[in-house]
Scaffold this active site. Sequence first.
Site, mmCIF file in Angstrom:
data_model
loop_
_atom_site.group_PDB
_atom_site.id
_atom_site.type_symbol
_atom_site.label_atom_id
_atom_site.label_comp_id
_atom_site.label_asym_id
_atom_site.label_seq_id
_atom_site.Cartn_x
_atom_site.Cartn_y
_atom_site.Cartn_z
ATOM 1 N N HIS A 168 43.776 48.379 38.812
ATOM 2 C CA HIS A 168 42.239 47.969 40.058
ATOM 3 C C HIS A 168 41.450 49.288 40.727
ATOM 4 C CE1 HIS A 168 42.311 43.744 38.629
ATOM 5 N NE2 HIS A 168 41.095 44.214 37.677
ATOM 6 N N CYS A 262 41.908 41.589 46.788
ATOM 7 C CA CYS A 262 42.373 40.921 45.796
ATOM 8 C C CYS A 262 41.651 39.171 46.265
ATOM 9 C CB CYS A 262 43.893 40.757 44.907
ATOM 10 S SG CYS A 262 44.334 42.233 44.666
#
Length: 270
Positions: A168, A262
């Site tokens: 990511h 996150c």
Amino acid sequence: MRPTFTPRRYLMCPPAHFKVTYSINPWMDPSKPVDLALAVAQWEDLRDRYRALGHTVEELEPRPDLPDMVYAANGATVVDGRVLGAQFAHPQRADEAAVHLEWYRAHGFTEIREPEHINEGEGDFAVTESWLLAGRGFRSSPLSHPEAQEFFGRPVIGLDLVDPRYYHLDTALCALGGDEVMYFPAAFSPGSRAALARLFPDAIIAEESDAAALGLNAVSDGLHVLLPQGAVGLFEPLRERGYEPIGIDLSELLKGGGSVKCCTAELRPA
Ligand code: ARG
């Protein structure tokens, strides 16, 4: 620009049902035990630190069948009060998207788009003053980039991720404030690296060891930068630029391949 604090509104999801039962990134090893009580305590510490700094933290109700829900940053992207929903790359997480959209609908957000293309929310979108930086290569579809540009009306810079450990964008790059960022060049293709160097000539460049501690998975409120405590090499460069680094221990959530960022979706107001 001098680092400047602004109070933020965050959405987090308690890790009540967190576990590592499948592996969709190289950090996840289902044979490694997770200490759930410790995961909850570490997560609560992060939430309480945000609140102590003056931020608002909203909580999303976790679902027992969705063990990765603690990584709330992946559920949507909110910029200028507009919500672009997520669409997950893996079936294990697919149902999280609707839970997030439902939360936004119930909390007064009206500009909501159900995405046409796969995007994992702020996992792959990072907001700076001038740009929306957008990762691709492992999770979010390149087609989600023009979709985001059209919806938000902000120029999107597509960036190619090439190392599966940094699957990511938010594992490889962190927006600090204004147009200041820190990132790990080796996570990007040569062309994306060159583009980043042009856009951000003064960026903090992370070493491998700090990136591997998920040190770039950090949250900045413009002044305080909350980051994994193991990323020791980033503290001094942040201080030199006037930021206040705050080390956070999220060892249990690292086992799912995520850390501070996150766990934290930012609800950016209109
Ligand atoms: N286990 C989750 C996954 O692989 C971790 C997500 C981490 N979130 C993030 N914003 N990078 O999807």
